[in-house]
Design an enzyme around this catalytic site. Structure first.
Site, short mmCIF file in Angstrom:
data_model
loop_
_atom_site.label_atom_id
_atom_site.label_comp_id
_atom_site.label_asym_id
_atom_site.label_seq_id
_atom_site.Cartn_x
_atom_site.Cartn_y
_atom_site.Cartn_z
N LYS A 97 0.84 -1.20 0.00
CA LYS A 97 0.00 0.00 0.00
C LYS A 97 0.87 1.26 0.00
O LYS A 97 0.57 2.25 -0.69
CB LYS A 97 -0.92 0.00 1.22
CG LYS A 97 -1.94 -1.12 1.25
CD LYS A 97 -2.94 -1.04 0.13
CE LYS A 97 -4.00 -2.12 0.25
NZ LYS A 97 -4.96 -2.13 -0.88
N MET A 311 -11.19 0.05 7.48
CA MET A 311 -11.81 -0.43 6.25
C MET A 311 -11.41 0.45 5.07
O MET A 311 -11.08 -0.05 3.98
CB MET A 311 -13.33 -0.44 6.40
CG MET A 311 -14.09 -0.99 5.21
SD MET A 311 -14.54 0.28 4.00
CE MET A 311 -15.62 1.30 4.98
N TRP A 314 -7.75 -0.16 4.25
CA TRP A 314 -7.59 -1.50 3.66
C TRP A 314 -7.68 -1.43 2.14
O TRP A 314 -7.00 -2.17 1.43
CB TRP A 314 -8.67 -2.41 4.23
CG TRP A 314 -8.69 -3.81 3.70
CD1 TRP A 314 -7.87 -4.84 4.06
CD2 TRP A 314 -9.59 -4.35 2.73
NE1 TRP A 314 -8.21 -5.98 3.38
CE2 TRP A 314 -9.27 -5.71 2.55
CE3 TRP A 314 -10.65 -3.80 2.00
CZ2 TRP A 314 -9.96 -6.53 1.68
CZ3 TRP A 314 -11.34 -4.62 1.13
CH2 TRP A 314 -10.99 -5.96 0.97
N HIS A 315 -8.51 -0.51 1.63
CA HIS A 315 -8.61 -0.34 0.19
C HIS A 315 -7.38 0.36 -0.39
O HIS A 315 -7.00 0.11 -1.54
CB HIS A 315 -9.86 0.47 -0.17
CG HIS A 315 -11.14 -0.29 0.01
ND1 HIS A 315 -11.87 -0.27 1.19
CD2 HIS A 315 -11.82 -1.11 -0.83
CE1 HIS A 315 -12.94 -1.03 1.04
NE2 HIS A 315 -12.94 -1.55 -0.17
N GLY A 316 -6.78 1.25 0.38
CA GLY A 316 -5.61 1.99 -0.10
C GLY A 316 -5.32 3.16 0.81
O GLY A 316 -6.14 3.52 1.67
#
Length: 378
Positions: A97, A311, A314-316
């Site tokens: 990330k 959350m 977690w995606h970026g």
């Protein structure tokens, strides 16, 4: 090759699944063939030497941590050691990330977010005493399960291993085949037809700038994300059914939800329930047990902010994802406040007209969150 991304992948998938269907209808166990099928699909999905090397390193790293955790569990290790092992399990995800933000560095690792959370799930099950025997082969099958390797659903270790060893008769497997094929077919309809129609004839056809663009994008992107992601999830679940694995549902009519708490119980269910069990509940229990706050509701508010921020990250690590997580954390805090401080709120949710109004409001609250998620506002 992108999973479920085109005709070539489905041709390979059919070749891999036909022997599984034959064995399953004969009442034979699919655990051993499932290992071969997963390896074959992984070699197709990770189709370059670089991608396969990254997957191999990741697998060895997480397998070593899983084995070490199982060994240390028998010695009653302290919480700080457990925390270090979780941090080490999360390290590859954090590294990729962060690397994605560095200029001039083009790196990607398909499915690392889902695989990392599966690794952490197994570690936590080991420490909670819910796993009697840690099997490197079972753990590897769970970690690298090909049908859901790139975009979920996010399964649980104990549930997955239970399916691996659960005997299935030929008649029971025939029901799985019917359900699996139906899910793959409807998933294709969602993903390739509805999603593509919305993208090409709605989103790409929007006028440049102005109120028309923003209103059209606001609604179009929401429906595109639903059909795209729900379609992918249905295809992954259907494929897993044909291998004898009942992956959890990921969507359950989310746009009929009356508030955001209900919405997140129906949208990306596997991730939201994972975060609820692994982050929200643990934070609240620790706060109550150690008396961190005088007001018991404070822990719930902070847990919502923490969970949804994680959350988003977690995606970026881009601002859009961070703000998206913070936004949903704040909205859930507001939902919690209404549930606990306004007694009439729960009664209103049961009446037809107020419920209809709240459903519309909930949809628009979520759609605005997706607008933040898209990065269009930042």
């Amino acid at each position: 090759m992108t999973p479920y991304g085109g005709l070539t992948f489905f041709c390979v998938l059919a070749l891999v699944l036909i022997p599984a269907v034959v064995l399953g209808l004969m009442g034979r166990g699919l655990r051993r063939y499932g290992v071969l099928a997963t390896v074959a699909l992984l070699l197709v999905i990770f189709d370059t030497a670089h991608a396969r090397l990254l997957l191999l390193i990741f697998w060895v790293w997480q397998l070593a941590l899983g084995g070490l955790s199982a060994a240390l569990h028998r010695r009653s290790i302290g919480r700080w050691v457990r925390g270090c092992l979780v941090a080490l399990a999360l390290l590859p995800l954090a590294a990729f990330k962060i690397a994605a933000l560095l200029p001039g560095l083009s790196v990607s690792f398909l499915g690392i977010s889902y695989m990392t959370f599966r690794a952490v799930d197994a570690l936590l099950d080991v420490w909670d005493g819910k796993v009697e025997r840690f099997s490197p082969l079972d753990y590897s099958c769970f970690l690298l399960f090909a049908p859901a390797v790139s975009s979920g659903p996010l399964d649980r270790y104990r549930r997955f291993v239970g399916d691996l060893y659960r005997p299935v008769s030929g008649s029971e497997y025939a029901e799985l085949v019917r359900d699996g094929v139906w899910r793959v077919m409807t998933g294709c309809l969602y993903y390739f037809v509805f999603g593509n129609l919305i993208w090409h004839f709605w989103l790409e056809a929007l006028p440049d700038g102005g109120a028309g663009y923003w209103i059209g994008y606001f609604y179009g992107y929401t429906f595109f994300m639903f059909f795209n992601f729900a379609g992918y999830s249905r295809m992954a679940i259907g494929t897993a059914y044909l291998l004898g694995i009942r992956l959890p549902e990921n969507f359950n009519r989310p746009f009929r939800s009356v508030d955001m708490k209900e919405f997140w119980a129906n949208w990306h269910i596997s991730l939201s329930s994972w975060l609820r069990d692994r982050v929200y509940n643990r934070f609240c229990m620790a706060a109550i047990r150690k008396k961190w706050f005088r007001n018991p509701h404070t822990s719930a508010y902070l847990a919502n902010l923490l969970t949804m921020t994680l959350m988003g990250l977690w995606h970026g690590l881009t601002p859009g994802y961070l703000v998206y997580g913070l936004y949903h954390g704040a909205v859930l805090c507001g939902n919690e406040l209404l549930d606990t401080r306004w007694k009439a709120f729960k009664k209103l949710k049961k009446r037809p007209l107020p419920r209809a109004v709240m459903t519309v409001v909930t949809f628009h609250l979520f759609a605005f969150g997706l607008l933040l998620f898209s990065g269009q506002l930042l």
